[in-house]
Design a protein around this motif. Structure first.
Motif, PDB file in Angstrom:
ATOM      1  N   ASP A 107       2.046   2.755  -2.468  1.00 35.63           N
ATOM      2  CA  ASP A 107       1.722   3.601  -3.623  1.00 35.63           C
ATOM      3  C   ASP A 107       0.507   4.484  -3.389  1.00 35.63           C
ATOM      4  O   ASP A 107       0.173   5.310  -4.248  1.00 35.63           O
ATOM      5  CB  ASP A 107       1.468   2.729  -4.856  1.00 35.63           C
ATOM      6  CG  ASP A 107       2.729   2.064  -5.367  1.00 35.63           C
ATOM      7  OD1 ASP A 107       3.812   2.350  -4.822  1.00 35.63           O
ATOM      8  OD2 ASP A 107       2.641   1.260  -6.310  1.00 35.63           O
ATOM      9  N   VAL A 108      -0.150   4.335  -2.246  1.00 34.96           N
ATOM     10  CA  VAL A 108      -1.411   5.046  -2.021  1.00 34.96           C
ATOM     11  C   VAL A 108      -1.212   6.551  -2.021  1.00 34.96           C
ATOM     12  O   VAL A 108      -1.920   7.292  -2.727  1.00 34.96           O
ATOM     13  CB  VAL A 108      -2.043   4.580  -0.693  1.00 34.96           C
ATOM     14  CG1 VAL A 108      -3.229   5.469  -0.334  1.00 34.96           C
ATOM     15  CG2 VAL A 108      -2.494   3.133  -0.795  1.00 34.96           C
ATOM     16  N   TRP A 113      -2.544   9.263  -4.827  1.00 35.67           N
ATOM     17  CA  TRP A 113      -3.464  10.339  -4.459  1.00 35.67           C
ATOM     18  C   TRP A 113      -2.948  11.686  -4.958  1.00 35.67           C
ATOM     19  O   TRP A 113      -3.704  12.499  -5.507  1.00 35.67           O
ATOM     20  CB  TRP A 113      -3.630  10.339  -2.935  1.00 35.67           C
ATOM     21  CG  TRP A 113      -4.516  11.402  -2.363  1.00 35.67           C
ATOM     22  CD1 TRP A 113      -5.856  11.571  -2.585  1.00 35.67           C
ATOM     23  CD2 TRP A 113      -4.131  12.429  -1.441  1.00 35.67           C
ATOM     24  NE1 TRP A 113      -6.335  12.641  -1.865  1.00 35.67           N
ATOM     25  CE2 TRP A 113      -5.297  13.187  -1.149  1.00 35.67           C
ATOM     26  CE3 TRP A 113      -2.935  12.776  -0.832  1.00 35.67           C
ATOM     27  CZ2 TRP A 113      -5.287  14.268  -0.276  1.00 35.67           C
ATOM     28  CZ3 TRP A 113      -2.925  13.859   0.052  1.00 35.67           C
ATOM     29  CH2 TRP A 113      -4.093  14.589   0.319  1.00 35.67           C
ATOM     30  N   GLY A 129       0.801  -1.207   0.000  1.00 34.55           N
ATOM     31  CA  GLY A 129       0.000   0.000   0.000  1.00 34.55           C
ATOM     32  C   GLY A 129       0.838   1.263   0.000  1.00 34.55           C
ATOM     33  O   GLY A 129       0.324   2.359   0.232  1.00 34.55           O
ATOM     34  N   LEU A 173      -2.155   2.052   6.925  1.00 30.40           N
ATOM     35  CA  LEU A 173      -2.270   1.091   5.831  1.00 30.40           C
ATOM     36  C   LEU A 173      -1.115   0.094   5.809  1.00 30.40           C
ATOM     37  O   LEU A 173      -1.318  -1.084   5.541  1.00 30.40           O
ATOM     38  CB  LEU A 173      -2.336   1.829   4.485  1.00 30.40           C
ATOM     39  CG  LEU A 173      -3.547   2.741   4.260  1.00 30.40           C
ATOM     40  CD1 LEU A 173      -3.460   3.377   2.882  1.00 30.40           C
ATOM     41  CD2 LEU A 173      -4.852   1.958   4.394  1.00 30.40           C
ATOM     42  N   TYR A 222      -7.345   1.542   0.910  1.00 29.18           N
ATOM     43  CA  TYR A 222      -6.601   0.695  -0.032  1.00 29.18           C
ATOM     44  C   TYR A 222      -7.007  -0.753   0.209  1.00 29.18           C
ATOM     45  O   TYR A 222      -7.200  -1.183   1.341  1.00 29.18           O
ATOM     46  CB  TYR A 222      -5.098   0.867   0.178  1.00 29.18           C
ATOM     47  CG  TYR A 222      -4.233  -0.133  -0.545  1.00 29.18           C
ATOM     48  CD1 TYR A 222      -3.954   0.011  -1.899  1.00 29.18           C
ATOM     49  CD2 TYR A 222      -3.684  -1.221   0.129  1.00 29.18           C
ATOM     50  CE1 TYR A 222      -3.154  -0.900  -2.565  1.00 29.18           C
ATOM     51  CE2 TYR A 222      -2.871  -2.133  -0.525  1.00 29.18           C
ATOM     52  CZ  TYR A 222      -2.611  -1.977  -1.874  1.00 29.18           C
ATOM     53  OH  TYR A 222      -1.814  -2.888  -2.523  1.00 29.18           O
ATOM     54  N   ARG A 223      -7.119  -1.475  -0.886  1.00 37.92           N
ATOM     55  CA  ARG A 223      -7.489  -2.895  -0.774  1.00 37.92           C
ATOM     56  C   ARG A 223      -6.733  -3.694  -1.830  1.00 37.92           C
ATOM     57  O   ARG A 223      -6.689  -3.308  -2.999  1.00 37.92           O
ATOM     58  CB  ARG A 223      -8.997  -3.072  -0.996  1.00 37.92           C
ATOM     59  CG  ARG A 223      -9.526  -4.441  -0.607  1.00 37.92           C
ATOM     60  CD  ARG A 223      -9.668  -4.564   0.880  1.00 37.92           C
ATOM     61  NE  ARG A 223     -10.135  -5.893   1.266  1.00 37.92           N
ATOM     62  CZ  ARG A 223     -10.241  -6.306   2.532  1.00 37.92           C
ATOM     63  NH1 ARG A 223      -9.941  -5.467   3.510  1.00 37.92           N
ATOM     64  NH2 ARG A 223     -10.663  -7.519   2.815  1.00 37.92           N
ATOM     65  N   GLN A 224      -6.118  -4.784  -1.418  1.00 37.75           N
ATOM     66  CA  GLN A 224      -5.430  -5.666  -2.349  1.00 37.75           C
ATOM     67  C   GLN A 224      -6.260  -6.943  -2.512  1.00 37.75           C
ATOM     68  O   GLN A 224      -6.669  -7.553  -1.523  1.00 37.75           O
ATOM     69  CB  GLN A 224      -4.031  -6.014  -1.844  1.00 37.75           C
ATOM     70  CG  GLN A 224      -3.172  -6.733  -2.883  1.00 37.75           C
ATOM     71  CD  GLN A 224      -1.730  -6.880  -2.412  1.00 37.75           C
ATOM     72  OE1 GLN A 224      -1.481  -7.311  -1.299  1.00 37.75           O
ATOM     73  NE2 GLN A 224      -0.785  -6.517  -3.272  1.00 37.75           N
ATOM     74  N   PHE A 276      -7.810   1.623  -4.904  1.00 37.99           N
ATOM     75  CA  PHE A 276      -7.443   2.831  -4.174  1.00 37.99           C
ATOM     76  C   PHE A 276      -8.662   3.735  -4.062  1.00 37.99           C
ATOM     77  O   PHE A 276      -9.316   4.014  -5.064  1.00 37.99           O
ATOM     78  CB  PHE A 276      -6.331   3.595  -4.899  1.00 37.99           C
ATOM     79  CG  PHE A 276      -5.068   2.808  -5.138  1.00 37.99           C
ATOM     80  CD1 PHE A 276      -3.969   2.964  -4.319  1.00 37.99           C
ATOM     81  CD2 PHE A 276      -4.976   1.917  -6.202  1.00 37.99           C
ATOM     82  CE1 PHE A 276      -2.802   2.248  -4.544  1.00 37.99           C
ATOM     83  CE2 PHE A 276      -3.824   1.201  -6.437  1.00 37.99           C
ATOM     84  CZ  PHE A 276      -2.725   1.366  -5.612  1.00 37.99           C
ATOM     85  N   TYR A 277      -8.949   4.188  -2.857  1.00 35.38           N
ATOM     86  CA  TYR A 277      -9.997   5.186  -2.639  1.00 35.38           C
ATOM     87  C   TYR A 277      -9.302   6.514  -2.381  1.00 35.38           C
ATOM     88  O   TYR A 277      -8.597   6.679  -1.374  1.00 35.38           O
ATOM     89  CB  TYR A 277     -10.862   4.805  -1.441  1.00 35.38           C
ATOM     90  CG  TYR A 277     -11.893   5.854  -1.060  1.00 35.38           C
ATOM     91  CD1 TYR A 277     -13.127   5.896  -1.707  1.00 35.38           C
ATOM     92  CD2 TYR A 277     -11.634   6.784  -0.055  1.00 35.38           C
ATOM     93  CE1 TYR A 277     -14.072   6.857  -1.355  1.00 35.38           C
ATOM     94  CE2 TYR A 277     -12.569   7.738   0.291  1.00 35.38           C
ATOM     95  CZ  TYR A 277     -13.788   7.765  -0.358  1.00 35.38           C
ATOM     96  OH  TYR A 277     -14.725   8.715  -0.017  1.00 35.38           O
ATOM     97  N   GLU A 317      -5.290  -4.172  -7.295  1.00 39.15           N
ATOM     98  CA  GLU A 317      -5.309  -3.258  -6.167  1.00 39.15           C
ATOM     99  C   GLU A 317      -6.376  -2.197  -6.373  1.00 39.15           C
ATOM    100  O   GLU A 317      -6.612  -1.750  -7.492  1.00 39.15           O
ATOM    101  CB  GLU A 317      -3.941  -2.586  -5.999  1.00 39.15           C
ATOM    102  CG  GLU A 317      -2.797  -3.557  -5.755  1.00 39.15           C
ATOM    103  CD  GLU A 317      -1.454  -2.903  -5.909  1.00 39.15           C
ATOM    104  OE1 GLU A 317      -0.800  -2.619  -4.889  1.00 39.15           O
ATOM    105  OE2 GLU A 317      -1.057  -2.652  -7.066  1.00 39.15           O
TER     106      GLU A 317
END
Length: 393
Positions: free
Chosen positions: A142-143, A147, A140, A352, A190-192, A174-175, A172
């Motif tokens: 790269d979040v 953004w 995570g 995260l 973030y969710r993988q 990304f919110y 992956e």
């Protein structure tokens, strides 16, 4: 700049402002296809790195030499002199998660000394290691740069969030909430979802050996992959991906009836999983304004349409429609991580990654004296500026 296994990609970013108020624009991009022999070594785990038989010195040199060629071509093609470039963010493909069990993180392939020596530019790499040193997983990471790349700092409070779906080696989500000027970082999710094309490519090698042609239901595929806990499988772990493949061969050989059946089944599963994960784990209010699909999956029109059908009324775009070449987003993320280091802003989000504290990320390899003095000057200027307490290191 950063290579996936297929390309060595590079991008030049124009940066306006500093820190979390900066605006990033990709002004030039270029990629070089990875030679077949180098790609084969990377796919095999960095010449023995996964089992600890040898260090990937040869692979690092080859990848770094490709990066040097890419930087020189990029600068020449766009007419930008090296003196105008502050620094290079270098990230390579990762290998060897099994070998590095003590940290739970793979090692990055690439030699910053080769890149710095050839170009005269200061190189920043090893962004993951500082997060790992504070107990994080570096997943995570790269979040925050994602953004910063895809949102603009605004004064308005009416801006809506975006969703990014990266369909590549792994899947992956990304919110990305709206970014407001001079405000702390809002909650970013973030969710993988586990391996994407890493699993598909491995399964495609088995299709021709399976003569069974029975139809496959989407529900049965979802049940099996759910039982295998695909979300917990690391795409850069050959052993974990192979374990999933073996289970599919034993329990659902009909999925490997043909490449067409396999691709259709996995694309349907991916679209359903993405919709379910966004619905369950991301905020529902305010409604997101846009969904952006990145990676190899963005070049599959049917897959993008399947995802769009799950979210009626939402604008769905791809990196292709935005004019980005393969790997440009990954290269931009590396450049942003380097920029955050120059601005002395922490690049990890402990909530995260699991780290115990936020840290400025990256290791510095100085370029020629002139470039290095310029980098030090900018870092000194950034250190004099007042930062919010939560961002002070």
């Amino acid at each position: 700049m950063t290579p996936c296994l297929r390309f060595v990609s590079a991008a030049i970013l124009k940066v306006d402002g500093r820190g979390l108020n900066a605006c990033f624009d990709v002004i030039h991009q270029l990629n070089v296809r990875t030679p077949a022999d180098v790609r084969a070594m990377l796919e095999q785990g960095g010449a023995g790195l996964t089992n600890g038989t040898q260090l990937p010195g040869m692979v690092s040199r080859l990848v770094s030499e490709l990066q040097v060629v890419n930087v020189e071509r990029l600068l020449n093609s766009c007419g930008v002199s090296a003196e105008k470039v502050t620094a290079v963010g270098q990230r390579g493909p990762v290998c060897g998660r099994e070998f590095w069990k003590q940290t739970g993180s793979a090692t990055s392939i690439g030699d910053p000394a080769i890149l710095a020596e050839a170009t005269g530019l200061t190189v920043m790499d090893h962004f993951e290691q500082r997060d790992i040193a504070k107990g994080g997983s570096a997943r995570g990471l790269d979040v925050l740069p994602m953004w910063l790349l895809l949102t603009k700092a605004v004064d308005s409070i009416s801006a809506r969030p975006k969703i990014v779906v990266r369909l590549d080696h792994s899947i992956e989500l990304f919110y990305l909430p709206a970014r407001r000027k001079n405000r702390p970082i809002p909650p970013i999710a973030y969710r993988q979802l586990g391996p994407g094309f890493a699993l598909l490519q491995q399964l495609q090698t088995l299709c021709d050996t399976q003569p069974i042609t029975q139809p496959v239901s989407a529900a049965s595929v979802a049940d099996l992959l759910g039982q295998l806990k695909l979300e917990e499988v690391a795409a850069d772990s050959p052993h974990q991906v192979q374990t999933v493949c073996d289970a599919i061969v034993q329990q659902m050989p009909e999925l490997l009836a043909s490449s067409v059946v396999l691709n259709h089944s996995l694309e349907t599963f991916w679209a359903d999983s993405i919709h379910q994960a966004i619905d369950q784990h991301f905020p529902r209010s305010p409604e997101f304004a846009e969904m952006i699909v990145l990676g190899r999956g963005a070049r599959r029109e049917k897959l993008v349409q399947q995802i769009a059908d799950k979210f009626p009324g939402v604008t769905v775009t791809t990196d292709v429609q935005r004019g980005w070449i393969s790997g440009a987003v990954g290269a931009s993320i590396a450049a942003i991580l380097a920029t955050l280091h120059v601005d002395q802003v922490s690049g990890n989000l402990p909530d995260l990654t699991g780290a115990t504290a936020a840290r400025v990320l990256g290791r510095i390899t100085p370029g020629n004296p002139g470039n290095w003095r310029g980098v030090l000057g900018q870092m000194e200027l950034a250190a004099r500026q007042t930062m919010p307490l939560r961002e002070a290191i």
